[in-house]
Design a protein around this motif. Structure first.
Motif, mmCIF file in Angstrom:
data_model
loop_
_atom_site.group_PDB
_atom_site.id
_atom_site.type_symbol
_atom_site.label_atom_id
_atom_site.label_comp_id
_atom_site.label_asym_id
_atom_site.label_seq_id
_atom_site.Cartn_x
_atom_site.Cartn_y
_atom_site.Cartn_z
ATOM 1 N N GLU A 167 -16.287 -24.788 -47.773
ATOM 2 C CA GLU A 167 -15.732 -24.450 -46.469
ATOM 3 C C GLU A 167 -16.017 -22.960 -46.221
ATOM 4 O O GLU A 167 -15.926 -22.146 -47.140
ATOM 5 C CB GLU A 167 -14.215 -24.710 -46.465
ATOM 6 N N GLY A 168 -16.354 -22.624 -44.999
ATOM 7 C CA GLY A 168 -16.600 -21.216 -44.700
ATOM 8 C C GLY A 168 -18.075 -20.853 -44.757
ATOM 9 O O GLY A 168 -18.456 -19.734 -44.444
ATOM 10 N N LYS A 169 -18.929 -21.804 -45.159
ATOM 11 C CA LYS A 169 -20.373 -21.538 -45.146
ATOM 12 C C LYS A 169 -20.950 -21.946 -43.798
ATOM 13 O O LYS A 169 -20.548 -22.955 -43.226
ATOM 14 C CB LYS A 169 -21.056 -22.375 -46.238
ATOM 15 N N GLY A 170 -21.896 -21.188 -43.323
ATOM 16 C CA GLY A 170 -22.581 -21.581 -42.094
ATOM 17 C C GLY A 170 -22.343 -20.656 -40.923
ATOM 18 O O GLY A 170 -21.730 -19.597 -41.069
ATOM 19 N N THR A 171 -22.812 -21.068 -39.766
ATOM 20 C CA THR A 171 -22.645 -20.269 -38.551
ATOM 21 C C THR A 171 -21.197 -20.357 -38.066
ATOM 22 O O THR A 171 -20.437 -21.231 -38.495
ATOM 23 C CB THR A 171 -23.542 -20.818 -37.426
ATOM 24 N N ASN B 95 -29.810 -14.665 -43.901
ATOM 25 C CA ASN B 95 -29.117 -14.333 -42.646
ATOM 26 C C ASN B 95 -28.780 -15.589 -41.852
ATOM 27 O O ASN B 95 -29.661 -16.221 -41.281
ATOM 28 C CB ASN B 95 -30.009 -13.451 -41.782
ATOM 29 N N VAL B 96 -27.507 -15.909 -41.811
ATOM 30 C CA VAL B 96 -27.091 -17.146 -41.152
ATOM 31 C C VAL B 96 -27.305 -17.060 -39.649
ATOM 32 O O VAL B 96 -27.746 -18.009 -39.016
ATOM 33 C CB VAL B 96 -25.616 -17.438 -41.470
ATOM 34 N N ASP C 52 -34.354 -18.441 -38.321
ATOM 35 C CA ASP C 52 -33.176 -17.789 -38.895
ATOM 36 C C ASP C 52 -32.847 -18.441 -40.234
ATOM 37 O O ASP C 52 -33.370 -19.515 -40.563
ATOM 38 C CB ASP C 52 -31.999 -17.816 -37.915
ATOM 39 N N GLY C 53 -31.997 -17.790 -41.015
ATOM 40 C CA GLY C 53 -31.721 -18.257 -42.371
ATOM 41 C C GLY C 53 -30.967 -19.573 -42.430
ATOM 42 O O GLY C 53 -31.025 -20.283 -43.433
ATOM 43 N N PHE C 54 -30.289 -19.925 -41.354
ATOM 44 C CA PHE C 54 -29.561 -21.201 -41.314
ATOM 45 C C PHE C 54 -30.572 -22.346 -41.239
ATOM 46 O O PHE C 54 -30.593 -23.241 -42.075
ATOM 47 C CB PHE C 54 -28.621 -21.218 -40.105
#
Lengths: 348, 348
Positions: free
Chosen positions: A189-193, B150-151, B231-233
């Motif tokens: 949880e908390g990972k990502g955009t 870089n997300v 982008d890194g995502f």
């Protein structure tokens, strides 16, 4: 055998037009008993019909003439404005006017999305209908959505994709409680955009959703999740990347097998059945179409390169969608989470 | 044979620690003549050294003791604050202090990025260093960047990734004028997110870049482009999806080959060489490491599952990077486009 469903099939769509769409649609009609409306240039459809075996022509179908053809390079907005008598527009209007229950097209997918949104219309409360694709894997198929209808999404859009995808996966893929994950770059949880994180927060407290948290890129093919939610930018890239990589690996292997003297050639010959089975396992034609979820009627978008079997399976899927009452399940999922959605929408 | 490059190798990194890192690093040292600093717990490194053949021990190397080990589940920020004597921090400080020219680690990639940014430091004017990965394809390898540092990115970040990636691809992949594309959901100008569209506008007028426009997901593996910017995502999802799909396809094929009686088994046996060649063709170990571009020194991040050959190739890549003066080419690319970057930064 016969049922009351009426399916409008865009006969002019796809790389091969009526020559694959007409037989595919009629075969599906023969199997499921729905009435088939073949929408397109009457003479072109008739020409294909003349070549088909008689038993296919006993299927309950009729031709709905539409004089214009959409070019793959036209802009969806131009098609919407200038091609009022194109097969895709006419087919969508049949659904809008209650003369058909579903539209199936292998045509210009941008036009399918635009005509779906602006002719059939969106479900009240759904800002963004989305395209869902079924990805075959070595175990069970996965539903990935959105794969291209929405380039940029807000958290509540992703949230609704999950609600609609879950309903679809339950009925059409037959999963009792489909597990739903958000595509991100780490499981925690908390990972990502920011968008992903906010959608996560919504799904964590959603009603009637088996939310399993974040999933990663590799989980699409080797993970343990049924429905994978992402924005249409990421989803479209993932889909096309998968096609490209699979093609590329086959190609390398084929060259390797054929390019190394006699023994590998024998090997290739003998392993042929295995390759065929593999190809079947990952063949998009198995599922036929990507449903466009969030419309007031149902709409299924097929791959441009669809063969007759892909069209047949797409039409059968549209029929199953109607028979199972998937639209109502989808509405129920949205309704149950209406407050959460409104809350998220207002806090954007 | 001997050269003046000094390479700090994180001996404790990766799933297998010193047992694969130490022999891999020394083999690279033997080949390229750089001095190798093995950074980590001295006794653990010595233990592996004792098992190695004598000729490897004649390589110019020394051990730099670092008492702490990083756990894969720790947060990068915690590692940065609390693990000052971890092998990755000590290795990065060697570069910062001018005692080494490059750091190579198969450890916690988040920690590698964080330590790179905050210990080695960024190139002036580069807000966002990025991770670039080399994707093997059936033709030439591709450079994809960013794949996870870089997300969320602004247009001028993507722009700088392109400038740095182009310099890297020229020297390390040997492309005379590397073609550079932005990953999007359609080839036409104007397709994609706002960020992609603005980065497109910058690249169109950039100096010293062979920009080819948007590329799609499938182009990573079957298209005609050398450097792919995202982008890194998106990049991280693309990278992991590729790994998952390749593994999955191999697995299906293996099962099919072994599960269908005697003939396919013979086929599999005979086709073995072809499979081996394929595996070699798409083996990440071939390239060994993802460079972290945009730092004042150079840093290479290896896959956690790296074997000895992957480490060896990573160390050799680090040496080539120094020998070719890639850092200066990268600086030159950034410098030439400084005005454009500033303009874009100020208009965010």
């Amino acid at each position: 055998m016969k049922n009351s469903n009426i399916l409008a099939v865009d006969a002019m769509g796809g790389d091969f037009g009526p020559s694959v769409v007409v037989p595919g649609a009629l075969k599906a009609g023969q199997k499921c008993g729905a009435k088939i409306l073949l929408v397109g240039i009457e003479s072109a459809i008739q020409e294909v019909l003349d070549t088909l075996p008689d038993d296919l022509k006993t299927v309950d179908f009729s031709i709905v003439h539409a004089s214009q053809v959409v070019d793959m390079h036209e802009k969806p907005s131009d098609i919407l404005r200038q091609k009022k008598d194109s097969s895709i527009q006419v087919a969508c209007r049949l659904v809008k006017d209650g003369k058909a229950h579903s539209v199936i097209s292998a045509g210009h997918s941008g036009a399918c999305v635009a005509c779906g949104m602006f002719i059939i219309g969106r479900i009240s409360g759904v800002e963004r209908p989305c395209l869902a694709t079924i990805m075959p894997t070595k175990t069970t198929p996965r539903l990935v959505l959105d794969v291209g209808a929405n380039v940029e999404c807000k958290p509540h859009h992703l949230f609704q994709f999950a609600l609609m995808g879950s309903a679809f996966a339950k009925d059409i893929l037959g999963y009792e409680e489909p597990s739903v994950g958000i595509l991100s770059i780490g499981e925690e949880e908390g990972k990502g955009t920011c968008t992903v994180k906010e959608a996560y927060d919504l799904l964590k407290v959603a009603h009637n959703i088996n939310f399993v948290g974040n999933v990663e890129g590799r989980d699409i093919f080797i993970g343990n999740v049924d429905v994978i939610v992402c924005d249409g930018f990421v989803g479209n890239i993932a889909l096309k990347l998968s096609e490209g990589l699979a093609l590329s690996l086959f190609d390398i292997l084929k060259k390797e097998l054929l390019g190394n003297g006699l023994l590998p050639k024998i090997g290739a010959f003998l392993a042929k059945k295995a390759f065929k089975n593999l190809a079947k396992k990952i063949d998009y034609a198995e599922y036929g179409a990507a449903p466009l979820l969030g419309l007031q009627g149902s709409s299924f978008v097929c791959h441009g390169a669809s063969n007759s079997r892909a069209i047949e399976n797409a039409v059968l899927m549209a029929n199953t969608y109607l028979e199972k009452g998937t639209h109502n399940r989808l509405l129920a999922n949205l309704k149950e989470n209406e407050e959460l959605t409104s809350y998220a929408r207002s806090s954007v």
